[in-house]
Write an enzyme that holds these catalytic residues in place. Structure first.
Site, PDB file in Angstrom:
ATOM      1  N   TRP A  30       0.840  -1.204   0.000  1.00 35.61           N
ATOM      2  CA  TRP A  30       0.000   0.000   0.000  1.00 35.61           C
ATOM      3  C   TRP A  30       0.881   1.262   0.000  1.00 35.61           C
ATOM      4  CZ3 TRP A  30      -0.332   4.178   3.317  1.00 35.61           C
ATOM      5  CH2 TRP A  30      -1.430   5.015   3.148  1.00 35.61           C
ATOM      6  N   HIS A  31       2.026   1.158   0.692  1.00 33.51           N
ATOM      7  CA  HIS A  31       2.904   2.324   0.801  1.00 33.51           C
ATOM      8  C   HIS A  31       3.601   2.659  -0.506  1.00 33.51           C
ATOM      9  CE1 HIS A  31       2.348   1.823   5.131  1.00 33.51           C
ATOM     10  NE2 HIS A  31       2.736   3.080   5.222  1.00 33.51           N
ATOM     11  N   GLY A  32       3.768   1.687  -1.382  1.00 31.56           N
ATOM     12  CA  GLY A  32       4.433   2.019  -2.643  1.00 31.56           C
ATOM     13  C   GLY A  32       4.601   0.803  -3.520  1.00 31.56           C
TER      14      GLY A  32
END
Lengths: 295, 474
Positions: free
Chosen positions: B323-325
């Site tokens: 989700w962060h990258g």
């Protein structure tokens, strides 16, 4: 009503505190031995002024010149110093101190593609009460910034120069010299680099030409110097000679080209900066070449 | 528009004046929606279409789920919402990464495809608003929430500017009822809101933006630095992310407070946590809560066997990392956090034993420091350009070739940042010991001096270059 009263009280505390703290900080730094504070406090009496960007910081070591050759010099170089601001410092020096016998300018700030003058003018706001010219540059750097900087005295101290001034309360910063040795990783990276063209910043070149004209009117000798590069790095520069020739023809001044003067990696802390050994050897070379014959 | 810009300050001042000037709730909602679209469109108006599309789809899906008792129909509309939102995320955030990985795999297998790079702009805040709207339809599906029948209210919920681009991820059941209330200016709430905004600016412009250039230089070429410098970079990056994101959350919560809204807390002194589980209960709390409620618990949570729990933790943390990258470093970062949590679970008896036999405060603070050091290590992966760069950095640190603080590059700046970080931690620690909101409201002198002190610190140490917030890229 209470809210308005509260906001007013807060604003009064904010602004009075801002001025009070600014005043105290100003008093503190005026005692600093940092070179620019000395410059604007009118405490410089040196015969020779040297200036440039980080290559000037690392290449000109004035205590060695004094000890070895009795030359009384000050190095006003600073990391990332744009030509326009460097020449402003020099003009302030000439106007606010005694005229120096000679000025040495390390010219590699001419090769910096992006002109940092506007951006870095904010950093130099620290000196704006002492320099009309620097104050003018801050004004030009942006309306909002200038407004903020005039509204709050503390913003003037939000500058690397202020913190350096604090760091040099007791000792003179002239004794600082880069003592790092180049890392194998940097050599490896340099080896892998492609050849490249040196960029010549026309705006910076114009600032330099304007200053040379000004110095000429003031009868001050100016010497342009190109400090050494790591040989392996220097070899990658395809057009350095052409660029030097262009600068010389535009300024009508010879560049003392030491870009290839140091051939050992022991003289470098990285590919564009000399260390203490390199700076001393460069000083010897410059002296041998008669650059310090000032009479 | 970023919170740390002159444009935003002007926008917010005008917006706020209008907000409290308009006569009723309906007009206020219209103003909020227009203001939110303007705020988002200032960055790139074209991507407003995604938010509007997401609003329509989830409004429709939510209503249809609630309107039928047929489980197949309910599931169908839930799938519509989830597929649409995850589709947006996959297209704009992960497609380029998937394509790159596809090329890498085919190259490994020796199948020749000529590479073409996809350059897709990542819409600001897409990870936040898609998660927020998905939670809306899932909650309706679970019968935990009634659908919002007023489209204007729902559209405002999706686009509400204080939390649109970087959270906190506010659930529909927390925010929608607040839009039904008639908001009046409340001086006490405004004071607390201003305090939070100032604190947020301090974290962002004084700490995060000051350490950013130091961190960037280190992570770009870790091979050029000795151990002590690399340790400083790792430590600074953990603080950069924290101050950047917690700063944004503080400002968002503060803005909402002034407008009369209550957002959930997003950070609660995460670096004072004595365990990883506790850290995640305090760090990006609204995302943790989302992952727990919509992923971890549906997977079975920690109710099954140890093996199942380990599986669930790993899936949750790896997807949390993703989700962060869209980068392998983010996936591995998530996996490492999963391992930390599992390790902690397995060693719980040892930890309990230590708490029983040694002085409690000694074990507590040793745990806090150990957790912090391991978090810094994990953040190194998160920030590294690639895994090779991470290994260079890790090798450089554990070489312990030079730990002399005098060899730190840019010493003055580094020491200045450390002093400010210590100041912040002291402030955070004190805030756990005193009741700050009461003090601010009841002692005007304390309020004036503390607010003015924060402004002075910002003026003296702030970096005013309108740096983007780190979490915008997610």
């Amino acid at each position: 009503m209470n809210i308005v009263k509260g906001i007013l009280i807060f604003l009064v505390i904010l602004f009075v505190g801002d001025r009070l703290i600014s005043f105290v900080l100003d008093q503190v730094v005026s005692r600093s031995k940092f070179r620019y504070v000395r410059l604007y406090e009118g405490k410089m009496k040196e015969d020779v002024v040297m200036i440039g960007n980080s290559r000037g910081v690392n290449s000109f070591y004035t205590p060695y010149l004094k000890k070895q050759y009795g030359i009384n010099a000050v190095n006003l170089s600073y990391n990332g110093l744009p030509t326009k601001i460097a020449t402003t410092f020099l003009e302030d020096y000439i106007e606010q101190q005694q005229k120096p016998k000679a000025i040495f300018i390390e010219v590699s700030s001419l090769f910096v593609k992006y002109d940092f003058t506007k951006k870095s003018a904010i950093q130099y706001n620290f000196f704006s009460p002492y320099s009309e010219k620097l104050n003018g540059m801050v004004r030009e750097s942006g309306q909002w910034t200038y407004l903020l900087y005039n509204l709050f005295g503390l913003t003037r101290f939000n500058s690397e120069f202020f913190f350096r001034a604090l760091a040099y309360m007791k000792n003179d910063d002239a004794t600082w010299i880069n003592r790092y040795r180049i890392k194998p990783a940097i050599l490896k990276m340099t080896e892998k680099m492609d050849d490249f063209d040196v960029y010549l910043n026309e705006a910076s070149l114009q600032h330099l030409a304007d200053f040379l004209e000004y110095a000429d009117q003031q009868n001050i000798e100016v010497r342009l110097v190109l400090a050494p590069y790591l040989p392996m790095y220097q070899e990658k520069m395809r057009n350095l000679d052409e660029v030097i020739a262009t600068v010389e023809s535009k300024t009508n001044k010879k560049i003392y080209n030491y870009s290839h003067a140091l051939d050992k990696i022991e003289y470098f802390s990285d590919r564009v900066h000399t260390n203490d050994n390199g700076a001393n050897v460069l000083s010897d070379r410059m002296y041998e070449d008669g650059l310090f014959s000032l009479d | 528009m970023v919170f740390n810009s002159i444009e935003f300050l002007i926008f917010f001042a005008v917006f706020l004046a209008l907000y409290f000037a308009v006569p009723n709730r309906k007009f206020r909602l219209v103003l909020c929606l227009i203001g939110s679209y303007f705020f988002y469109g200032w960055w790139d108006w074209r991507f407003l279409s995604l938010i509007i599309a997401s609003t329509f789809v989830d409004y429709y899906a939510g209503a249809r789920i609630a309107d039928t008792e047929d489980p197949i129909q309910r599931k169908r509309f839930l799938i519509l919402s989830v597929v649409f939102n995850l589709g947006l995320l996959c297209t704009f955030k992960y497609l380029g990464w998937f394509v790159d990985n596809f090329y890498n795999i085919t190259e490994l297998l020796g199948v020749g495809f000529s590479r073409s790079t996809l350059s897709i702009i990542l819409p600001l805040g897409i990870s936040f608003y898609t998660f927020q709207t998905m939670s809306y339809t899932i909650d309706i599906y679970r019968r935990q929430l009634e659908p919002e029948r007023d489209f204007l209210t729902f559209a405002t919920y999706v686009a509400f500017f204080p939390q649109l681009v970087a959270g906190p991820i506010v659930r529909a059941r927390e925010l929608l009822p607040q839009f039904k209330e008639d908001k009046k200016f409340d001086a006490n709430q405004a004071i607390l809101g201003v305090g939070l905004i100032l604190l947020g600016y301090f974290r962002k412009v004084v700490i995060a933006d000051s350490v950013a250039p130091i961190v960037d230089s280190g992570f770009e070429h870790p091979e050029l630095f000795n151990s002590i410098n690399l340790i400083v970079f790792a430590f600074f990056f953990a603080l950069q992310v924290y101050c950047d994101f917690a700063g944004y959350s503080d400002i968002a919560i503060g803005i909402a407070k002034i407008m009369g809204y209550k957002f959930p807390l997003n950070f609660n002194l995460p670096f004072f946590a004595p365990s990883f589980a506790e850290h995640w209960r305090r760090w990006h709390m609204t995302l943790t809560r989302w992952l727990r409620d919509y992923l971890f618990i549906p997977l079975g949570g920690s109710k099954g066997s140890n093996l199942m729990t380990i599986r669930n933790v790993m899936i949750t943390m790896v997807l949390g990392g993703l989700w962060h990258g869209a980068k392998w470093t983010c996936v591995i970062w998530g996996a490492l956090h999963g391992l930390y949590l599992i390790g902690e679970r397995l060693f719980k008896p040892v930890n309990d034993f230590l708490y029983k036999t040694l002085p409690r405060s000694l074990v507590h603070w040793s745990s806090v420091m150990t957790v912090f050091a391991l978090l810094c290590f994990a953040h190194m992966i998160f920030r590294s350009l690639d895994m090779h760069s991470f290994f260079v950095m890790a090798k450089g640190i554990f070489r312990f070739d030079n730990l002399d603080p005098m060899t730190i590059k840019n010493k003055a700046e580094v020491f200045k940042c450390i002093a400010l970080i210590v100041l912040m931690f002291i402030g955070e620690y004190i805030s756990t010991r005193v009741k700050l909101p009461e003090l601010l409201l009841e002692k005007p002198a304390f309020r004036y001096i503390s607010f003015a002190s924060i402004v002075w610190l910002i003026l003296l140490f702030g970096t005013f270059n309108e740096n983007q917030f780190f979490y915008f890229q997610f």
